[in-house]
Scaffold this motif. Structure first.
Motif, PDB file in Angstrom:
ATOM      1  N   LEU A  92       0.795  -1.233   0.000  1.00 46.47           N
ATOM      2  CA  LEU A  92       0.000   0.000   0.000  1.00 46.47           C
ATOM      3  C   LEU A  92       0.825   1.281   0.000  1.00 46.47           C
ATOM      4  O   LEU A  92       0.491   2.221  -0.736  1.00 46.47           O
ATOM      5  CB  LEU A  92      -0.969  -0.008   1.188  1.00 46.47           C
ATOM      6  CG  LEU A  92      -1.959  -1.183   1.215  1.00 46.47           C
ATOM      7  CD1 LEU A  92      -2.980  -0.983   2.327  1.00 46.47           C
ATOM      8  CD2 LEU A  92      -2.655  -1.355  -0.126  1.00 46.47           C
ATOM      9  N   PRO A  93       1.896   1.412   0.793  1.00 48.31           N
ATOM     10  CA  PRO A  93       2.651   2.678   0.751  1.00 48.31           C
ATOM     11  C   PRO A  93       3.182   3.005  -0.636  1.00 48.31           C
ATOM     12  O   PRO A  93       3.106   4.160  -1.084  1.00 48.31           O
ATOM     13  CB  PRO A  93       3.782   2.436   1.758  1.00 48.31           C
ATOM     14  CG  PRO A  93       3.251   1.402   2.691  1.00 48.31           C
ATOM     15  CD  PRO A  93       2.415   0.502   1.839  1.00 48.31           C
ATOM     16  N   ARG A  94       3.713   2.005  -1.335  1.00 52.57           N
ATOM     17  CA  ARG A  94       4.264   2.280  -2.656  1.00 52.57           C
ATOM     18  C   ARG A  94       3.160   2.587  -3.664  1.00 52.57           C
ATOM     19  O   ARG A  94       3.303   3.481  -4.509  1.00 52.57           O
ATOM     20  CB  ARG A  94       5.087   1.088  -3.139  1.00 52.57           C
ATOM     21  CG  ARG A  94       5.705   1.356  -4.501  1.00 52.57           C
ATOM     22  CD  ARG A  94       6.664   0.282  -4.910  1.00 52.57           C
ATOM     23  NE  ARG A  94       7.249   0.587  -6.212  1.00 52.57           N
ATOM     24  CZ  ARG A  94       8.104  -0.193  -6.840  1.00 52.57           C
ATOM     25  NH1 ARG A  94       8.490  -1.333  -6.281  1.00 52.57           N
ATOM     26  NH2 ARG A  94       8.589   0.147  -8.010  1.00 52.57           N
ATOM     27  N   ALA A 138       1.950   6.077  -3.152  1.00 54.91           N
ATOM     28  CA  ALA A 138       2.944   7.037  -3.634  1.00 54.91           C
ATOM     29  C   ALA A 138       2.913   7.144  -5.154  1.00 54.91           C
ATOM     30  O   ALA A 138       3.047   8.242  -5.715  1.00 54.91           O
ATOM     31  CB  ALA A 138       4.334   6.623  -3.153  1.00 54.91           C
ATOM     32  N   GLU A 139       2.746   6.003  -5.844  1.00 55.14           N
ATOM     33  CA  GLU A 139       2.674   6.020  -7.307  1.00 55.14           C
ATOM     34  C   GLU A 139       1.467   6.832  -7.779  1.00 55.14           C
ATOM     35  O   GLU A 139       1.549   7.591  -8.744  1.00 55.14           O
ATOM     36  CB  GLU A 139       2.586   4.589  -7.839  1.00 55.14           C
ATOM     37  CG  GLU A 139       3.849   3.764  -7.667  1.00 55.14           C
ATOM     38  CD  GLU A 139       4.892   4.073  -8.726  1.00 55.14           C
ATOM     39  OE1 GLU A 139       4.555   4.757  -9.717  1.00 55.14           O
ATOM     40  OE2 GLU A 139       6.040   3.632  -8.563  1.00 55.14           O
ATOM     41  N   ILE A 140       0.345   6.674  -7.098  1.00 57.06           N
ATOM     42  CA  ILE A 140      -0.869   7.390  -7.497  1.00 57.06           C
ATOM     43  C   ILE A 140      -0.743   8.877  -7.206  1.00 57.06           C
ATOM     44  O   ILE A 140      -1.074   9.728  -8.044  1.00 57.06           O
ATOM     45  CB  ILE A 140      -2.092   6.789  -6.784  1.00 57.06           C
ATOM     46  CG1 ILE A 140      -2.325   5.352  -7.266  1.00 57.06           C
ATOM     47  CG2 ILE A 140      -3.336   7.640  -7.027  1.00 57.06           C
ATOM     48  CD1 ILE A 140      -3.407   4.621  -6.516  1.00 57.06           C
ATOM     49  N   ARG A 141      -0.225   9.218  -6.041  1.00 52.77           N
ATOM     50  CA  ARG A 141      -0.130  10.633  -5.675  1.00 52.77           C
ATOM     51  C   ARG A 141       0.944  11.361  -6.479  1.00 52.77           C
ATOM     52  O   ARG A 141       0.922  12.589  -6.571  1.00 52.77           O
ATOM     53  CB  ARG A 141       0.148  10.764  -4.177  1.00 52.77           C
ATOM     54  CG  ARG A 141      -1.034  10.331  -3.316  1.00 52.77           C
ATOM     55  CD  ARG A 141      -0.938  10.888  -1.914  1.00 52.77           C
ATOM     56  NE  ARG A 141      -2.063  10.465  -1.094  1.00 52.77           N
ATOM     57  CZ  ARG A 141      -3.263  11.042  -1.122  1.00 52.77           C
ATOM     58  NH1 ARG A 141      -3.485  12.047  -1.953  1.00 52.77           N
ATOM     59  NH2 ARG A 141      -4.237  10.612  -0.340  1.00 52.77           N
ATOM     60  N   GLY A 175       9.442  -6.325  -6.244  1.00 52.43           N
ATOM     61  CA  GLY A 175      10.055  -5.038  -5.940  1.00 52.43           C
ATOM     62  C   GLY A 175      10.491  -4.272  -7.159  1.00 52.43           C
ATOM     63  O   GLY A 175      11.243  -3.299  -7.052  1.00 52.43           O
ATOM     64  N   GLY A 176      10.040  -4.682  -8.342  1.00 55.37           N
ATOM     65  CA  GLY A 176      10.423  -3.998  -9.574  1.00 55.37           C
ATOM     66  C   GLY A 176       9.561  -2.783  -9.825  1.00 55.37           C
ATOM     67  O   GLY A 176       8.775  -2.357  -8.989  1.00 55.37           O
ATOM     68  N   ARG A 177       9.723  -2.233 -11.015  1.00 53.23           N
ATOM     69  CA  ARG A 177       8.952  -1.048 -11.386  1.00 53.23           C
ATOM     70  C   ARG A 177       8.522  -1.188 -12.834  1.00 53.23           C
ATOM     71  O   ARG A 177       9.342  -1.449 -13.711  1.00 53.23           O
ATOM     72  CB  ARG A 177       9.768   0.233 -11.213  1.00 53.23           C
ATOM     73  CG  ARG A 177       8.980   1.500 -11.531  1.00 53.23           C
ATOM     74  CD  ARG A 177       9.838   2.736 -11.345  1.00 53.23           C
ATOM     75  NE  ARG A 177       9.063   3.948 -11.586  1.00 53.23           N
ATOM     76  CZ  ARG A 177       8.341   4.567 -10.666  1.00 53.23           C
ATOM     77  NH1 ARG A 177       8.301   4.083  -9.443  1.00 53.23           N
ATOM     78  NH2 ARG A 177       7.661   5.662 -10.950  1.00 53.23           N
TER      79      ARG A 177
END
Length: 360
Positions: free
Chosen positions: A169-171, A174-177, A354-356
């Motif tokens: 959830l934290p990541r 952060a991606e959305i915001r 843990g990728g992007r």
């Protein structure tokens, strides 16, 4: 004739009928002659008037103007010319041309405001004109979020805060915001969509006894919500703590958001109940934990209402639906809602490693 002579009846001569017949014959002959004269006379086109323009000199008040007739010269048709080359290596170079810019941007992919225009003119005889114009156009800008383009300005996000999802959830937030800093992010337990007869359990029109469901307290951070988001949270909190994703979507369809974004593993699925003998009985479930009823045939009333509401998104009268899953493909009904709204369903399983995901 004496009184002794016998009386003999005599027929009068038909002089009146003969006169009438002669008159009709004479007038008919005149009509035939008149038609012959009219049809034999050719219709000549009216003679073209020669155009004469008058040049007027002067312009000061009180001074008589002089008039000079000017005859317009007839136009002479010029023969069409074309360039011909018999050489195989010949080339043709054209002067550079200005690029034409489109008057309007694509809806949903562009946004902006047109600049104003101003003009002024003045005539030689004292006339003048003044004009000004202002135009604007606006649309939703597609912004990349975890492999999908979200086209919206007002975004509401549902984060599944069950135990298996909390580490992401934290990541995800952060991606959305990063693209939507003013998004309202709500956190509730699970992603269950539960229907009872013709309504969504704990939805807008729900009244009565609900099936026994797992409940969990919200983990929404009120300080991160907009004023409108805090108002929505106050209205839906209790219902969503009990009804999970189904109650949240049903209630937020009535709010003024352009997009609903859901992040989950989508293992809870869609569950349908029917009231039998006063008690709710499950007749369908596509949950990963408990499947009932095979393939659903047709839709219930609340499902049709959802599809109709999401189908209004392309015209701006409803929200688009975006689903992000880290594990299971979202259920068929939720996929149908995505298709109706013009949103997207995206796998973000790369979060487990843990990728992007590269931007689309």
């Amino acid at each position: 004739m004496s009184l002794a002579d016998p009386l003999v009846a005599t027929r009068p001569r038909p002089t009146a009928w003969r006169s009438l017949g002669g008159s009709l014959f004479f007038h008919g002959l005149l009509v035939v002659l008149a038609c012959w004269v009219v049809l034999r006379t050719p219709n000549l086109p009216p003679a073209a008037k020669e155009f004469v323009a008058h040049a007027v000199a002067g312009g000061r008040s009180g001074v008589p103007a002089s008039v000079h007739p000017v005859q317009r010269k007839p136009k002479v048709a010029l023969p069409a010319k074309r360039l011909v080359s018999k050489s195989a290596s010949a080339t043709l170079v054209l002067p550079p041309m200005k690029l034409m810019m489109p008057e309007a941007g694509l809806a949903g992919l562009s946004a902006g405001q047109g600049k104003g225009g101003f003009g002024r003119g003045q005539g030689a005889f004292g006339g003048n004109g003044l004009g000004a114009g202002l135009g604007n156009r606006a649309g939703f800008v597609g912004r990349p979020v975890m492999g999908a383009f979200i086209r919206a300005q007002r975004v509401a996000v549902y984060l599944d805060c069950s135990g298996s999802m909390r580490s992401y959830l934290p990541r995800v937030e952060a991606e959305i915001r990063r693209e939507f800093p003013d998004a309202d992010v709500f956190r509730f337990d699970g992603a269950r969509v539960v229907g009872l007869d013709d309504v969504v359990v704990f939805g807008r029109r729900f009244h009565g006894n609900a099936p026994r469901l797992r409940e969990g307290p919200t983990q929404t951070a009120l300080e991160t919500l907009t004023p409108n988001g805090r108002s929505v949270q106050a209205k839906v909190r209790t219902a969503c703590e009990k009804g999970s994703l189904g109650a949240w979507m049903d209630r937020l369809l009535a709010e003024s958001y352009d997009a609903l974004v859901v992040f989950s593993d989508f293992q809870d699925g869609v569950r349908l109940y029917e009231t039998k003998k006063g008690e709710p009985k499950m007749v369908y479930s596509d949950s990963s934990y408990h499947k009932v009823g095979g393939v659903q045939k047709g839709h219930t009333r609340w499902q049709r209402e959802w599809l109709e509401a999401f189908a209004k998104a392309p015209s701006g009268a409803g929200p688009r639906l975006y689903l992000f899953t880290v594990q299971k493909v979202p259920q068929a009904f939720l996929q149908a809602c995505v298709a109706a709204s013009g949103g997207a369903s995206t796998s973000v399983s790369w979060l487990k490693k843990g990728g992007r995901k590269a931007s689309p």
